[in-house]
Motif scaffolding. Structure first.
Motif, mmCIF file in Angstrom:
data_model
loop_
_atom_site.group_PDB
_atom_site.id
_atom_site.type_symbol
_atom_site.label_atom_id
_atom_site.label_comp_id
_atom_site.label_asym_id
_atom_site.label_seq_id
_atom_site.Cartn_x
_atom_site.Cartn_y
_atom_site.Cartn_z
ATOM 1 N N GLU A 147 0.859 -1.175 0.000
ATOM 2 C CA GLU A 147 0.000 0.000 0.000
ATOM 3 C C GLU A 147 0.902 1.233 0.000
ATOM 4 O OE1 GLU A 147 -3.143 -0.293 2.954
ATOM 5 O OE2 GLU A 147 -4.135 -1.833 1.759
ATOM 6 N N GLU A 148 0.720 2.138 0.940
ATOM 7 C CA GLU A 148 1.525 3.370 0.952
ATOM 8 C C GLU A 148 2.721 3.287 1.903
ATOM 9 O OE1 GLU A 148 0.832 5.903 -1.188
ATOM 10 O OE2 GLU A 148 -0.675 4.491 -1.919
ATOM 11 N N GLU A 149 2.868 2.164 2.583
ATOM 12 C CA GLU A 149 3.938 2.018 3.568
ATOM 13 C C GLU A 149 5.211 1.469 2.927
ATOM 14 O OE1 GLU A 149 3.720 3.129 6.665
ATOM 15 O OE2 GLU A 149 1.663 3.747 6.251
ATOM 16 N N VAL A 150 6.360 1.977 3.397
ATOM 17 C CA VAL A 150 7.651 1.529 2.890
ATOM 18 C C VAL A 150 8.297 0.616 3.930
ATOM 19 C CG1 VAL A 150 9.890 2.232 1.974
ATOM 20 C CG2 VAL A 150 7.932 3.754 1.735
ATOM 21 N N TYR A 151 8.695 -0.572 3.479
ATOM 22 C CA TYR A 151 9.355 -1.549 4.330
ATOM 23 C C TYR A 151 10.742 -1.823 3.769
ATOM 24 C CZ TYR A 151 4.672 -2.372 6.122
ATOM 25 O OH TYR A 151 3.442 -2.206 6.694
ATOM 26 N N GLY A 152 11.597 -2.366 4.606
ATOM 27 C CA GLY A 152 12.933 -2.713 4.151
ATOM 28 C C GLY A 152 13.361 -4.050 4.720
ATOM 29 N N VAL A 153 14.206 -4.744 3.968
ATOM 30 C CA VAL A 153 14.838 -5.970 4.444
ATOM 31 C C VAL A 153 16.325 -5.836 4.192
ATOM 32 C CG1 VAL A 153 12.846 -7.507 4.188
ATOM 33 C CG2 VAL A 153 14.372 -7.165 2.255
ATOM 34 N N HIS A 154 17.103 -6.430 5.062
ATOM 35 C CA HIS A 154 18.554 -6.344 4.944
ATOM 36 C C HIS A 154 18.974 -6.946 3.611
ATOM 37 C CE1 HIS A 154 22.763 -6.408 6.010
ATOM 38 N NE2 HIS A 154 22.457 -5.615 7.018
ATOM 39 N N ILE A 155 19.827 -6.254 2.894
ATOM 40 C CA ILE A 155 20.220 -6.686 1.547
ATOM 41 C C ILE A 155 20.887 -8.058 1.571
ATOM 42 C CG2 ILE A 155 22.486 -5.546 1.504
ATOM 43 C CD1 ILE A 155 19.952 -5.709 -1.410
ATOM 44 N N SER A 156 21.528 -8.413 2.663
ATOM 45 C CA SER A 156 22.194 -9.724 2.724
ATOM 46 C C SER A 156 21.189 -10.875 2.734
ATOM 47 C CB SER A 156 23.115 -9.805 3.948
ATOM 48 O OG SER A 156 22.350 -9.729 5.131
ATOM 49 N N ASP A 157 19.915 -10.587 3.069
ATOM 50 C CA ASP A 157 18.877 -11.626 3.065
ATOM 51 C C ASP A 157 18.247 -11.804 1.686
ATOM 52 O OD1 ASP A 157 19.203 -12.052 5.802
ATOM 53 O OD2 ASP A 157 17.698 -10.544 6.323
#
Length: 169
Positions: free
Chosen positions: A24-34
């Motif tokens: 939706e309008e929310e920004v999430y992030g995951v560690h690039i190493s994953d």
């Protein structure tokens, strides 16, 4: 985008590099190493008697990978795939899982001083799956703790889907 992921993993200071995506309008992030790779939305095969957030499994170059609809996991309404819908392939405990997201944004580098712990909202709101909040440009990015997001039992079940599906194949 695949090349971006590889370059980001090799870049200096990879400890604070995150792949960002929208639900939706929310920004999430995951560690690039994953992150293993990012692919366009593709057909999945439903698996009976799994939770609603499990879209099914897909065959990616001979590997059977479970696919999770992140909208359903976050109790958002499901929508049909759009032009920017993508599957982010994540490696967790040496198993691959696909996460369907609305749109992959970019790989960001966040300095330690722009990372903070998530706010505490009390017992009613579960924020255990948020590892950090990152301030990036004019946005706040919620950095996910993928293991906490699922919990041991759910994670085991999702990871076992790939083994079960490939054993039957």
């Amino acid at each position: 985008m695949q090349a971006d992921v590889q370059r980001a993993k090799q870049g200096q200071g990879a400890s604070n590099r995150f792949l960002t995506f929208y639900l939706e309008e929310e920004v999430y992030g995951v560690h690039i190493s994953d992150v293993k790779e990012i692919i366009a939305m593709m057909k999945t095969t439903p698996v009976p008697k799994t939770p609603a957030f499990i879209q099914g499994v897909m065959n990616l170059r001979g590997n059977i990978i479970p696919v999770v609809d992140m909208r359903l996991k976050f109790e958002m309404p499901s929508i049909p795939p759009q032009m920017y819908t993508a599957i982010v392939i994540i490696t967790l405990d040496e198993k691959q899982i696909g996460f369907i997201v609305d749109k992959v944004e970019e790989v960001i580098n966040v300095d330690d001083e722009h990372l903070s712990l998530p706010p505490e909202f009390g017992g009613q709101i579960d924020t255990r799956f948020i590892k950090n909040m990152a301030q990036y440009k004019q946005k706040v990015v919620m950095i996910l703790d993928l293991i906490a997001l699922f919990g041991d039992e759910e994670l085991s079940m999702v990871q076992n889907l790939s083994k079960t599906a490939s054993d039957k194949g």
